[in-house]
Write a protein that holds these residues in place. Structure first.
Motif, PDB file in Angstrom:
ATOM      1  N   VAL A   1      82.856   1.379 -32.155  1.00 15.99           N
ATOM      2  CA  VAL A   1      83.861   0.654 -31.368  1.00 15.99           C
ATOM      3  C   VAL A   1      83.808  -0.837 -31.698  1.00 15.99           C
ATOM      4  O   VAL A   1      84.842  -1.494 -31.852  1.00 15.99           O
ATOM      5  N   TYR A   2      82.604  -1.361 -31.795  1.00 15.93           N
ATOM      6  CA  TYR A   2      82.429  -2.784 -32.134  1.00 15.93           C
ATOM      7  C   TYR A   2      83.066  -3.109 -33.481  1.00 15.93           C
ATOM      8  O   TYR A   2      83.810  -4.096 -33.618  1.00 15.93           O
ATOM      9  N   ASN A   3      82.790  -2.280 -34.470  1.00 16.18           N
ATOM     10  CA  ASN A   3      83.339  -2.525 -35.813  1.00 16.18           C
ATOM     11  C   ASN A   3      84.860  -2.456 -35.815  1.00 16.18           C
ATOM     12  O   ASN A   3      85.536  -3.274 -36.453  1.00 16.18           O
ATOM     13  N   GLU A   4      85.412  -1.484 -35.093  1.00 20.64           N
ATOM     14  CA  GLU A   4      86.866  -1.360 -35.036  1.00 20.64           C
ATOM     15  C   GLU A   4      87.485  -2.539 -34.302  1.00 20.64           C
ATOM     16  O   GLU A   4      88.536  -3.054 -34.702  1.00 20.64           O
ATOM     17  N   ALA A   5      86.836  -2.989 -33.219  1.00 21.62           N
ATOM     18  CA  ALA A   5      87.359  -4.128 -32.456  1.00 21.62           C
ATOM     19  C   ALA A   5      87.419  -5.379 -33.319  1.00 21.62           C
ATOM     20  O   ALA A   5      88.379  -6.164 -33.236  1.00 21.62           O
ATOM     21  N   GLU A   6      86.400  -5.575 -34.157  1.00 25.10           N
ATOM     22  CA  GLU A   6      86.398  -6.736 -35.049  1.00 25.10           C
ATOM     23  C   GLU A   6      87.552  -6.676 -36.057  1.00 25.10           C
ATOM     24  O   GLU A   6      88.069  -7.712 -36.475  1.00 25.10           O
ATOM     25  N   GLU A   7      87.921  -5.449 -36.455  1.00 22.22           N
ATOM     26  CA  GLU A   7      89.025  -5.292 -37.399  1.00 22.22           C
ATOM     27  C   GLU A   7      90.383  -5.548 -36.747  1.00 22.22           C
ATOM     28  O   GLU A   7      91.291  -6.110 -37.362  1.00 22.22           O
ATOM     29  N   ILE A   8      90.515  -5.100 -35.488  1.00 19.49           N
ATOM     30  CA  ILE A   8      91.820  -5.123 -34.819  1.00 19.49           C
ATOM     31  C   ILE A   8      92.122  -6.464 -34.158  1.00 19.49           C
ATOM     32  O   ILE A   8      93.232  -6.989 -34.261  1.00 19.49           O
ATOM     33  N   TYR A   9      91.137  -7.026 -33.439  1.00 20.89           N
ATOM     34  CA  TYR A   9      91.390  -8.198 -32.602  1.00 20.89           C
ATOM     35  C   TYR A   9      90.949  -9.494 -33.290  1.00 20.89           C
ATOM     36  O   TYR A   9      90.061  -9.484 -34.153  1.00 20.89           O
ATOM     37  N   THR A  10      91.532 -10.582 -32.844  1.00 17.77           N
ATOM     38  CA  THR A  10      91.155 -11.892 -33.378  1.00 17.77           C
ATOM     39  C   THR A  10      90.009 -12.521 -32.598  1.00 17.77           C
ATOM     40  O   THR A  10      89.472 -13.552 -33.003  1.00 17.77           O
ATOM     41  N   ASN A  11      89.631 -11.921 -31.469  1.00 18.90           N
ATOM     42  CA  ASN A  11      88.518 -12.431 -30.670  1.00 18.90           C
ATOM     43  C   ASN A  11      87.204 -12.337 -31.439  1.00 18.90           C
ATOM     44  O   ASN A  11      87.046 -11.515 -32.334  1.00 18.90           O
ATOM     45  N   ASP A  12      86.237 -13.154 -31.028  1.00 17.32           N
ATOM     46  CA  ASP A  12      84.879 -13.033 -31.545  1.00 17.32           C
ATOM     47  C   ASP A  12      84.118 -12.001 -30.710  1.00 17.32           C
ATOM     48  O   ASP A  12      84.265 -11.953 -29.483  1.00 17.32           O
ATOM     49  N   PHE A  13      83.325 -11.172 -31.383  1.00 18.61           N
ATOM     50  CA  PHE A  13      82.542 -10.141 -30.700  1.00 18.61           C
ATOM     51  C   PHE A  13      81.065 -10.290 -31.044  1.00 18.61           C
ATOM     52  O   PHE A  13      80.718 -10.686 -32.168  1.00 18.61           O
ATOM     53  N   VAL A  14      80.225  -9.974 -30.079  1.00 22.08           N
ATOM     54  CA  VAL A  14      78.775  -9.983 -30.273  1.00 22.08           C
ATOM     55  C   VAL A  14      78.247  -8.592 -29.962  1.00 22.08           C
ATOM     56  O   VAL A  14      78.575  -8.012 -28.911  1.00 22.08           O
ATOM     57  N   PHE A  15      77.458  -8.044 -30.873  1.00 18.34           N
ATOM     58  CA  PHE A  15      76.811  -6.739 -30.663  1.00 18.34           C
ATOM     59  C   PHE A  15      75.327  -7.002 -30.446  1.00 18.34           C
ATOM     60  O   PHE A  15      74.631  -7.472 -31.354  1.00 18.34           O
TER      61      PHE A  15
ATOM     62  N   ILE B   1      84.080   2.543 -23.839  1.00 16.77           N
ATOM     63  CA  ILE B   1      83.831   1.203 -24.379  1.00 16.77           C
ATOM     64  C   ILE B   1      85.122   0.576 -24.880  1.00 16.77           C
ATOM     65  O   ILE B   1      85.371  -0.623 -24.691  1.00 16.77           O
ATOM     66  N   GLU B   2      85.981   1.382 -25.508  1.00 12.70           N
ATOM     67  CA  GLU B   2      87.271   0.871 -25.978  1.00 12.70           C
ATOM     68  C   GLU B   2      88.112   0.343 -24.820  1.00 12.70           C
ATOM     69  O   GLU B   2      88.759  -0.698 -24.926  1.00 12.70           O
ATOM     70  N   ASN B   3      88.113   1.073 -23.698  1.00 12.93           N
ATOM     71  CA  ASN B   3      88.861   0.625 -22.531  1.00 12.93           C
ATOM     72  C   ASN B   3      88.340  -0.705 -22.018  1.00 12.93           C
ATOM     73  O   ASN B   3      89.112  -1.614 -21.688  1.00 12.93           O
ATOM     74  N   LEU B   4      87.020  -0.825 -21.942  1.00 10.81           N
ATOM     75  CA  LEU B   4      86.426  -2.064 -21.436  1.00 10.81           C
ATOM     76  C   LEU B   4      86.669  -3.217 -22.404  1.00 10.81           C
ATOM     77  O   LEU B   4      86.938  -4.349 -21.982  1.00 10.81           O
ATOM     78  N   VAL B   5      86.576  -2.950 -23.703  1.00 12.20           N
ATOM     79  CA  VAL B   5      86.842  -3.990 -24.699  1.00 12.20           C
ATOM     80  C   VAL B   5      88.314  -4.417 -24.644  1.00 12.20           C
ATOM     81  O   VAL B   5      88.634  -5.609 -24.693  1.00 12.20           O
ATOM     82  N   THR B   6      89.218  -3.439 -24.526  1.00 13.03           N
ATOM     83  CA  THR B   6      90.650  -3.754 -24.436  1.00 13.03           C
ATOM     84  C   THR B   6      90.941  -4.618 -23.220  1.00 13.03           C
ATOM     85  O   THR B   6      91.698  -5.591 -23.290  1.00 13.03           O
ATOM     86  N   ASN B   7      90.333  -4.273 -22.066  1.00 14.95           N
ATOM     87  CA  ASN B   7      90.506  -5.080 -20.861  1.00 14.95           C
ATOM     88  C   ASN B   7      89.940  -6.480 -21.050  1.00 14.95           C
ATOM     89  O   ASN B   7      90.516  -7.472 -20.587  1.00 14.95           O
ATOM     90  N   ALA B   8      88.782  -6.570 -21.722  1.00 16.28           N
ATOM     91  CA  ALA B   8      88.156  -7.877 -21.960  1.00 16.28           C
ATOM     92  C   ALA B   8      89.061  -8.756 -22.822  1.00 16.28           C
ATOM     93  O   ALA B   8      89.189  -9.961 -22.582  1.00 16.28           O
ATOM     94  N   VAL B   9      89.697  -8.148 -23.826  1.00 11.53           N
ATOM     95  CA  VAL B   9      90.630  -8.899 -24.676  1.00 11.53           C
ATOM     96  C   VAL B   9      91.860  -9.316 -23.869  1.00 11.53           C
ATOM     97  O   VAL B   9      92.334 -10.452 -23.954  1.00 11.53           O
ATOM     98  N   LYS B  10      92.363  -8.380 -23.065  1.00 11.28           N
ATOM     99  CA  LYS B  10      93.609  -8.610 -22.330  1.00 11.28           C
ATOM    100  C   LYS B  10      93.446  -9.659 -21.236  1.00 11.28           C
ATOM    101  O   LYS B  10      94.312 -10.525 -21.047  1.00 11.28           O
ATOM    102  N   TYR B  11      92.328  -9.593 -20.506  1.00 15.10           N
ATOM    103  CA  TYR B  11      92.159 -10.453 -19.332  1.00 15.10           C
ATOM    104  C   TYR B  11      91.201 -11.615 -19.560  1.00 15.10           C
ATOM    105  O   TYR B  11      91.112 -12.509 -18.723  1.00 15.10           O
ATOM    106  N   GLY B  12      90.475 -11.606 -20.689  1.00 12.37           N
ATOM    107  CA  GLY B  12      89.467 -12.626 -20.917  1.00 12.37           C
ATOM    108  C   GLY B  12      89.972 -13.821 -21.695  1.00 12.37           C
ATOM    109  O   GLY B  12      91.114 -13.879 -22.164  1.00 12.37           O
ATOM    110  N   SER B  13      89.086 -14.786 -21.864  1.00 16.30           N
ATOM    111  CA  SER B  13      89.395 -15.997 -22.623  1.00 16.30           C
ATOM    112  C   SER B  13      89.230 -15.734 -24.113  1.00 16.30           C
ATOM    113  O   SER B  13      88.312 -15.041 -24.544  1.00 16.30           O
ATOM    114  N   ARG B  14      90.116 -16.303 -24.911  1.00 18.96           N
ATOM    115  CA  ARG B  14      90.016 -16.166 -26.364  1.00 18.96           C
ATOM    116  C   ARG B  14      89.038 -17.175 -26.962  1.00 18.96           C
ATOM    117  O   ARG B  14      88.711 -17.100 -28.152  1.00 18.96           O
ATOM    118  N   ASP B  15      88.577 -18.113 -26.136  1.00 18.39           N
ATOM    119  CA  ASP B  15      87.702 -19.173 -26.642  1.00 18.39           C
ATOM    120  C   ASP B  15      86.221 -18.817 -26.562  1.00 18.39           C
ATOM    121  O   ASP B  15      85.380 -19.561 -27.062  1.00 18.39           O
TER     122      ASP B  15
END
Length: 380
Positions: A228-242, A262-276
């Motif tokens: 999920v982490y690897n896919e999130a890094e490919e799809i989103y412009t956010n920075d991710f930490v594993f 995990i995908e649901n939680l990551v999607t929510n984090a992208v949608k509702y969280g800060s991009r910074d």
């Protein structure tokens, strides 16, 4: 009428005991519930009935008596509860009330307080309760089905989008390595979409007390989370930490379900969280348990909403909150999957610490094989 009301109040424990024994004898689903769960709101319905009889003045038309409204809330709650109890049907709910009516009638006749007026009030009260319980049961089953289907349909969009992205960026002059990587990405995403479609078909057939079907097997769950982490890094412009101090975590899990959580939680984090600020996926392990956390910063979830956010059945039209509903579609899945693994899910959300969803899982809570999850009912 007062004598009948007083008798019902004085003999309430005896009435409920007799009712419970007859229900267990005649209704198979009743034997799947604990004694407390079986009685559920029927004890409150009995109290409502005694109050209605006590206050009825004999002057109003009994079929239009406004005090029948008192019994509606508890009978609605009874129907919602039965929707989350395994193997119940509308027929069995109605049979519960028929037995309830017979137990009361027999007692009132035996104690010589049964009159025509008492019988009519009893009849209309229980008919009101039957109607509302059956309606609530049907509505709750439909709501479960719609939420499960909605969650699955929502989740299907991500892998289809990933496959579309892989195909869209292919160019005729791409080298072999790039083409191979994009092909793998597209096939992986389409395979995932097929898995979710199978779950979608399965959700259409959901029955009382049932959630999603899950397939448990001995796997390394860390591998699924890293996927999920690897896919999130490919799809989103956010920075991710594993963040994991171990290289593998073996146990009996449903890997597909955990990935979706995990995908649901990551999607929510992208949608509702800060991009910074980065989104962190953190994993900890001890002898029997796994802790998975997804943390983001940004606007926190209001304190008063943090308990409601995991509720499965509706909170009533007067409490509908579009933000909670948007969060809650995926969180329905998160809670169900965590509980199916013998665990739970929590949330901490404030300005200083950000929002962290914590999923606690037992590594050996299940044996390998396919099961249909049960929905745990909670009024609060």
């Amino acid at each position: 009428m007062t004598a009948a009301s007083q008798l019902i109040t004085d003999k309430s424990s005896e009435i409920m005991d007799l009712w419970a024994s007859r229900v267990k004898k005649n209704i198979p689903a009743a034997n799947e519930s604990s004694e407390l769960a079986l009685r559920n709101q029927l004890t409150n319905v009995l109290e409502d009935l005694a109050d209605i009889m006590d206050r009825y003045d004999g002057k109003s038309d009994v079929d239009e008596y406004e005090s029948y409204q008192e019994i509606i809330e508890n009978s609605l709650e009874h129907g919602r509860h039965r929707a989350t109890s395994s193997h119940y049907t509308i027929k069995q709910i109605l049979e519960e009330y028929i037995i309830f009516h017979r137990v009361l009638t027999e007692l009132l006749i035996e104690k010589d307080v049964y009159t025509k007026e008492v019988g009519i009030v009893l009849k209309y009260s229980i008919e009101t309760a039957m109607f509302n319980s059956a309606t609530s049961f049907s509505d709750s089953i439909q709501e479960m089905r719609e939420k499960l289907i909605g969650t699955l349909a929502h989740d299907i969009r991500n892998p289809i989008s990933s496959a579309y992205f892989a195909l869209d960026i292919i160019r005729h002059n791409d080298d072999k390595d790039r083409l191979d990587n994009l092909k793998k990405m597209g096939l992986r995403s389409l395979n995932k979409a097929v898995e979710l479609l199978e779950g979608l078909l399965d959700a259409i057939a959901v029955k009382a007390g049932e959630g999603i079907s899950m397939n448990f097997e001995e796997i390394d769950i860390l591998k699924e989370i890293r996927w999920v982490y690897n896919e999130a890094e490919e799809i989103y412009t956010n920075d991710f930490v594993f963040d994991s101090s171990v290289d593998e975590i073996k146990g009996v899990f449903d890997g597909t379900a955990i990935r979706r959580v995990i995908e649901n939680l990551v999607t929510n984090a992208v949608k509702y969280g800060s991009r910074d600020t980065p989104i962190t996926i953190r994993i900890e392990e001890d002898q029997d348990d796994v802790l998975i956390e997804v943390q983001n910063f940004g606007n926190p979830i209001a304190k008063q909403d943090q308990n409601d956010i995991f509720k499965f059945l509706n909170r009533g039209h007067e409490n509908q909150n579009s933000t909670l509903d948007s969060w809650g579609m995926g969180l329905t899945l998160v809670k169900t999957v965590a509980q199916a693994h013998g665990g739970k899910v929590d949330v901490v959300s404030n300005e200083k610490e950000g929002t962290t969803f914590s999923i606690h899982l037992k590594k050996q809570a299940n044996k390998p094989g396919k099961i249909r999850t049960e929905l745990n009912y909670s009024k609060n």
